[in-house]
Design an enzyme around this catalytic site. Structure first.
Site, PDB file in Angstrom:
ATOM      1  NE  ARG A   6       9.976  -4.766  10.656  1.00  0.00           N
ATOM      2  CZ  ARG A   6       9.168  -3.761  10.384  1.00  0.00           C
ATOM      3  NH1 ARG A   6       7.851  -3.921  10.457  1.00  0.00           N
ATOM      4  NH2 ARG A   6       9.651  -2.582  10.032  1.00  0.00           N
TER       5      ARG A   6
ATOM      6  CG  ASP B 149       1.895   4.815   4.923  1.00  0.00           C
ATOM      7  OD1 ASP B 149       1.293   3.735   4.787  1.00  0.00           O
ATOM      8  OD2 ASP B 149       2.940   4.929   5.585  1.00  0.00           O
TER       9      ASP B 149
ATOM     10  CG  HIS C  26       5.194   1.058   2.631  1.00  0.00           C
ATOM     11  ND1 HIS C  26       4.598   2.189   2.109  1.00  0.00           N
ATOM     12  CD2 HIS C  26       4.625   0.884   3.846  1.00  0.00           C
ATOM     13  CE1 HIS C  26       3.724   2.667   2.967  1.00  0.00           C
ATOM     14  NE2 HIS C  26       3.712   1.885   4.032  1.00  0.00           N
TER      15      HIS C  26
ATOM     16  CG  HIS D 283      -0.118   0.172   2.537  1.00  0.00           C
ATOM     17  ND1 HIS D 283       0.558  -0.889   3.109  1.00  0.00           N
ATOM     18  CD2 HIS D 283       0.139   1.237   3.351  1.00  0.00           C
ATOM     19  CE1 HIS D 283       1.175  -0.491   4.203  1.00  0.00           C
ATOM     20  NE2 HIS D 283       0.937   0.806   4.378  1.00  0.00           N
TER      21      HIS D 283
HETATM   22  C1  LIG Z   1      -7.465  -1.096   4.364  1.00  0.00           C
HETATM   23  C2  LIG Z   1      -7.271   0.032   5.038  1.00  0.00           C
HETATM   24  C3  LIG Z   1      -6.439   0.149   6.292  1.00  0.00           C
HETATM   25  C4  LIG Z   1      -6.150   1.638   6.328  1.00  0.00           C
HETATM   26  C5  LIG Z   1      -7.479   2.176   5.887  1.00  0.00           C
HETATM   27  C6  LIG Z   1      -7.733   1.372   4.613  1.00  0.00           C
HETATM   28  O1  LIG Z   1      -9.079   1.351   4.177  1.00  0.00           O
HETATM   29  C7  LIG Z   1      -6.823   1.915   3.501  1.00  0.00           C
HETATM   30  C8  LIG Z   1      -5.581   2.643   4.067  1.00  0.00           C
HETATM   31  C9  LIG Z   1      -5.004   1.933   5.295  1.00  0.00           C
HETATM   32  C10 LIG Z   1      -3.963   2.752   6.051  1.00  0.00           C
HETATM   33  C11 LIG Z   1      -2.502   2.519   5.605  1.00  0.00           C
HETATM   34  C12 LIG Z   1      -1.592   3.452   6.408  1.00  0.00           C
HETATM   35  C13 LIG Z   1      -1.929   3.441   7.912  1.00  0.00           C
HETATM   36  O2  LIG Z   1      -1.459   2.230   8.484  1.00  0.00           O
HETATM   37  C14 LIG Z   1      -3.452   3.564   8.145  1.00  0.00           C
HETATM   38  C15 LIG Z   1      -3.755   3.781   9.629  1.00  0.00           C
HETATM   39  C16 LIG Z   1      -3.985   4.658   7.302  1.00  0.00           C
HETATM   40  O3  LIG Z   1      -4.153   5.806   7.606  1.00  0.00           O
HETATM   41  O4  LIG Z   1      -4.297   4.156   6.050  1.00  0.00           O
HETATM   42  C17 LIG Z   1      -4.139   2.366   7.498  1.00  0.00           C
HETATM   43  C18 LIG Z   1      -5.661   2.246   7.647  1.00  0.00           C
HETATM   44  C19 LIG Z   1      -6.080   1.407   8.851  1.00  0.00           C
HETATM   45  O5  LIG Z   1      -5.377   0.462   9.232  1.00  0.00           O
HETATM   46  O6  LIG Z   1      -7.184   1.676   9.350  1.00  0.00           O
HETATM   47  O1  LIG Z   2       5.209  -2.035  10.373  1.00  0.00           O
HETATM   48  C1  LIG Z   2       5.791  -1.351   9.551  1.00  0.00           C
HETATM   49  O2  LIG Z   2       7.002  -1.128   9.580  1.00  0.00           O
HETATM   50  C2  LIG Z   2       5.008  -0.704   8.421  1.00  0.00           C
HETATM   51  C3  LIG Z   2       3.523  -0.830   8.565  1.00  0.00           C
HETATM   52  C4  LIG Z   2       2.808   0.091   7.640  1.00  0.00           C
HETATM   53  O3  LIG Z   2       3.180   0.246   6.513  1.00  0.00           O
HETATM   54  C5  LIG Z   2       1.672   0.845   8.170  1.00  0.00           C
HETATM   55  O4  LIG Z   2       1.310   0.657   9.361  1.00  0.00           O
HETATM   56  O5  LIG Z   2       1.107   1.647   7.393  1.00  0.00           O
HETATM   57 FE   LIG Z   3       2.235   1.963   5.586  1.00  0.00          FE
END
Ligand SMILES: C=C1C[C@]23C[C@@]1(O)CC[C@H]2[C@@]12CC[C@H](O)[C@@](C)(C(=O)O1)[C@H]2[C@@H]3C(=O)O
Ligand SMILES: O=C(O)CCC(=O)C(=O)O
Ligand SMILES: [Fe+2]
Length: 327
Positions: A266, A201, A256, A199
């Site tokens: 981890r 961020d 990533h 994904h």
């Molecule tokens: C599948 C998902 C988890 C996420 C929200 C989403 O619908 C798409 C983006 C995901 C992500 C990736 C980065 C961060 O870890 C996170 C907190 C964010 O802001 O976007 C996660 C979301 C999550 O885990 O709720």
């Molecule tokens: O655990 C990590 O180092 C990365 C996890 C990650 O990509 C995320 O939480 O969005």
């Molecule tokens: Fe991430």
């Protein structure tokens, strides 16, 4: 977490899922005690990789170690204790499931936000609050160096979004248990499970710190996945989606993922720096060259976030905001 339910967690599509193999030696290293070099090196790193490592960052190693210990204490509690904590909708404790749309991983995590980062432990909440404040300052320093390197003014044009009292901050503690029983592929070779699927961020920048266990990988511009050598004393910085838009595509939001390690746990802690919800996001005027057109339609961070929660982890959310001429 019920690991027996996780037998089917996907293997990465490319073959490079073994977390210790093919450690990439080209990750840009930014020394914050050399700001005159740092500004240009950061810009180059954001253009080439959307990713770099920061050394001499000034964040207290004591605070980092205390927070990691406290996090390990949380994850060491029994599943029933942890499950008493609220499920991640979107904030809270989660295991296996990532987000609301069916993504799964070999992971358990705590997702926190708001100013006091409520958890089941006052100590943990206080450590998170202090840690986030230090890392937020580091984020501002990095964004100011980016503005210097891009030769745009004021130098707070990006950092002001993280300093704003309404800045939308998320903090995440991730635990990837050892994958002691890896899946066999059709040729009988053991393959590591995916801890956190691929994904980008969504925020402005993400600043991550992990223990010495490998597993984090980035995708290079040519589509190759490479393993990032762990370094517990440094921070790793991702360019996120909003920064790609603000720079009109000059910086890459880095794709990533995390691959589970066969032998070791981890633990990672990640600060996601976002702007206030109502901030309008479009390429920075001061950066745009004469006649340059924006690649994206303007949106607010609130609109982007709403769209993000409706999407799967690996979806290219930014493409939904591309101008029709760019699709
Ligand atoms: C599948 C998902 C988890 C996420 C929200 C989403 O619908 C798409 C983006 C995901 C992500 C990736 C980065 C961060 O870890 C996170 C907190 C964010 O802001 O976007 C996660 C979301 C999550 O885990 O709720
Ligand atoms: O655990 C990590 O180092 C990365 C996890 C990650 O990509 C995320 O939480 O969005
Ligand atoms: Fe991430």
């Amino acid at each position: 977490m019920v690991m027996s339910e996780l037998k089917n967690i996907s293997l990465a599509k490319s073959c490079n899922t073994n977390s210790d193999k093919n450690h990439f030696t080209g990750i840009p290293v930014i020394d914050l005690l050399r700001p005159w070099d740092a500004k240009n090196l950061i810009v180059k790193a954001c253009q080439d990789y959307g990713f770099f490592k920061v050394i001499n960052h000034g964040v207290s190693p004591w605070l980092v170690a205390e927070l990691e210990n406290e996090a390990i204490g949380f994850f060491n509690m029994s599943p029933s204790e942890k499950n008493k904590y609220c499920p991640p909708n979107p904030l809270g404790y989660g295991s296996n499931k990532i987000g609301p749309n069916g993504d799964i991983g070999w992971i358990e995590y705590l997702l926190l936000a708001s100013n006091n980062f409520p958890t089941n432990s006052k100590t943990l909440s206080l450590l998170v609050k202090n840690y986030v404040e230090e890392v937020r300052k580091l984020g501002c320093e990095i964004l100011e160096l980016m503005a210097d390197g891009l030769k745009i003014e004021p130098r707070s044009v990006l950092s002001r979004m993280l300093s704003d009292e309404k800045a939308d901050t998320v903090f995440r503690l991730n635990h990837y248990p050892p994958d002691l029983d890896p899946i066999l592929d059709s040729e009988g070779r053991g393959r590591n499970r995916i801890g956190f699927g691929e994904h980008t961020d969504p925020h402005l920048i993400s600043i991550a710190r992990s223990n010495t266990t490998s597993g984090f990988q980035i995708c290079l511009a040519d589509g190759t996945w490479v393993a990032v050598p762990p370094d517990e004393s440094s921070f790793f910085v991702n360019v996120d989606d909003l920064l790609q838009v603000l720079t009109n595509g000059r910086f890459r939001s880095v794709k990533h993922r995390v691959v589970a390690n066969r032998l070791k746990s981890r633990v990672s802690m990640i600060y996601f720096g976002g702007p206030p919800l109502m901030e309008k996001i479009s390429p920075l005027d001061s950066l745009m060259e004469h006649g340059e057109e924006s690649l994206y339609n303007e949106f607010t961070w609130f609109e982007y976030k709403s769209c993000m929660y409706k999407s799967r982890l690996s979806q290219d959310r930014l493409s939904l905001f591309l101008k029709p001429s760019q699709t």
